[in-house]
Design an enzyme around this catalytic site. Structure first.
Site, short mmCIF file in Angstrom:
data_model
loop_
_atom_site.label_atom_id
_atom_site.label_comp_id
_atom_site.label_asym_id
_atom_site.label_seq_id
_atom_site.Cartn_x
_atom_site.Cartn_y
_atom_site.Cartn_z
N THR A 193 18.32 -4.20 -10.55
CA THR A 193 16.86 -3.42 -10.59
C THR A 193 16.08 -4.32 -11.35
OG1 THR A 193 16.28 -1.60 -10.61
CG2 THR A 193 17.24 -2.04 -12.19
N ASN A 194 15.10 -4.38 -11.03
CA ASN A 194 13.87 -4.69 -12.43
C ASN A 194 12.92 -3.63 -12.76
OD1 ASN A 194 13.98 -7.31 -12.17
ND2 ASN A 194 13.47 -8.02 -10.16
N LYS A 245 13.95 3.23 -14.45
CA LYS A 245 15.64 3.25 -14.12
C LYS A 245 16.43 2.97 -15.21
CE LYS A 245 14.92 2.90 -9.29
NZ LYS A 245 16.21 2.03 -7.59
N ASP A 302 20.33 2.58 -3.45
CA ASP A 302 19.57 2.42 -3.01
C ASP A 302 19.29 4.06 -1.98
OD1 ASP A 302 18.14 0.61 -1.08
OD2 ASP A 302 19.26 1.57 0.69
N THR A 303 18.05 4.33 -1.94
CA THR A 303 17.56 5.82 -2.19
C THR A 303 16.58 5.78 -0.31
OG1 THR A 303 16.91 5.94 -4.43
CG2 THR A 303 16.04 7.19 -3.00
N GLY A 354 6.41 7.14 -5.33
CA GLY A 354 6.44 7.47 -4.19
C GLY A 354 6.18 8.06 -3.24
N TYR A 355 7.22 9.82 -2.74
CA TYR A 355 7.06 10.76 -1.89
C TYR A 355 7.41 12.08 -2.71
CZ TYR A 355 7.83 7.67 1.81
OH TYR A 355 8.28 6.55 2.49
N LYS A 387 12.88 16.48 -13.46
CA LYS A 387 13.05 16.03 -12.05
C LYS A 387 14.44 15.34 -12.23
CE LYS A 387 12.07 12.41 -8.87
NZ LYS A 387 10.84 10.98 -8.78
N HIS A 433 18.43 13.10 -6.94
CA HIS A 433 19.09 12.80 -6.28
C HIS A 433 19.39 11.76 -7.24
CE1 HIS A 433 14.54 11.27 -5.81
NE2 HIS A 433 15.56 10.26 -5.44
P1 IMP Z 1 14.86 2.42 -4.05
O1 IMP Z 1 15.96 2.40 -3.12
O2 IMP Z 1 15.07 3.65 -5.42
O3 IMP Z 1 14.13 1.11 -4.14
O4 IMP Z 1 14.05 3.65 -2.84
C1 IMP Z 1 13.10 3.05 -1.49
C2 IMP Z 1 11.95 3.81 -1.75
O5 IMP Z 1 12.08 5.46 -1.80
C3 IMP Z 1 10.50 3.86 -2.72
O6 IMP Z 1 10.04 3.16 -2.70
C4 IMP Z 1 10.27 5.84 -2.13
O7 IMP Z 1 8.89 5.07 -1.65
C5 IMP Z 1 10.95 6.29 -2.35
N1 IMP Z 1 11.81 7.41 -3.50
C6 IMP Z 1 12.75 6.74 -4.02
N2 IMP Z 1 13.00 7.55 -4.81
C7 IMP Z 1 12.07 8.74 -5.00
C8 IMP Z 1 11.34 10.11 -5.98
O8 IMP Z 1 12.64 9.71 -7.16
N3 IMP Z 1 10.88 10.64 -5.03
C9 IMP Z 1 9.86 9.44 -4.48
N4 IMP Z 1 10.15 9.02 -3.25
C10 IMP Z 1 10.74 8.15 -3.93
#
Ligand code: IMP
Length: 193
Positions: A7-8, A12, A68-69, A149-150, A171, A176
């Site tokens: 990750t960059n 995190k 990945d999220t 994000g959301y 949080k 997650h």
């Molecule tokens: P990533 O895989 O962690 O980069 O997440 C992908 C996308 O999911 C991000 O660009 C956000 O839009 C959303 N996301 C991930 N984690 C969160 C969070 O904890 N809160 C809100 N949005 C999230």
């Protein structure tokens, strides 16, 4: 043992380093001089997380993990899911992404959703995955200014506030990512303590 987190995102990295004991040194992509735009072309969170960790393992020959999220909304058949970062078209435009979700759910009664994080860890060529989930609902309007994000439109089950109204500690405890990270750390402690 050295372990690379693919990750960059400095936030995190710090979060996880604080939870690991001193036997494990966490390195970033910057530390191993990886400036590549690591491909994320999978159709699932599992595939994307694995794609990232395998890329780093194969190219740099280091033990590593990647995450990945996605936000999975029941009434939208699991969308935006793996496309969460670019749901409205452009990468990481949180305002546009939230506006699209609110528009898609306009007049929809079922607002159940969950965040899901998949972590893919590769140690000596063997892969292990850890999943963290938080259930909740999509609010009708944005609430709060914290997080990213959301967060302003997601309220976790059992709480009155949105993620964007919570302090970061709370949080992290229930999120997650926090849950997936805890499973990763428990595994590393068991194996390498
Ligand atoms: P990533 O895989 O962690 O980069 O997440 C992908 C996308 O999911 C991000 O660009 C956000 O839009 C959303 N996301 C991930 N984690 C969160 C969070 O904890 N809160 C809100 N949005 C999230």
């Amino acid at each position: 043992m050295e372990l690379v987190f693919a990750t960059n995102n400095q936030h995190k990295l710090q979060e996880i380093q604080a939870l690991l004991d001193s036997k494990i040194t966490l390195l970033s992509l910057k530390d191993i001089r990886c400036e590549d735009d690591i491909p994320e072309t999978g159709e699932t969170l599992e595939a994307n997380a694995r794609q990232k960790s395998e890329y780093v393992y194969k190219k740099f020959d280091v033990n590593c993990f990647a995450d990945d999220t996605g936000l999975e909304i029941e009434a939208l058949n699991g969308e935006p899911g793996v496309y969460s970062a670019r749901y409205a078209g452009t990468d990481n435009d949180a305002e546009a992404n939230m506006a699209k979700v609110l528009q898609c759910l306009d007049g929809v009664a079922n607002r159940k959703a969950r965040f899901r994080t998949v972590i893919s860890l590769i140690i000596d060529g063997k892969e292990f995955q850890f999943v963290g989930v938080v259930q909740g609902t999509i609010l009708k309007n944005k609430q709060g200014n914290e997080g990213f994000g959301y967060d302003p439109i997601f309220r976790p089950e059992g709480y009155e506030q949105s993620f964007a109204e919570m302090d970061i500690q709370l949080k992290n405890e229930i999120s997650h990512r926090g849950r997936a990270i805890k499973k990763l750390i428990d595994f590393l402690r068991e194996q390498y303590a």
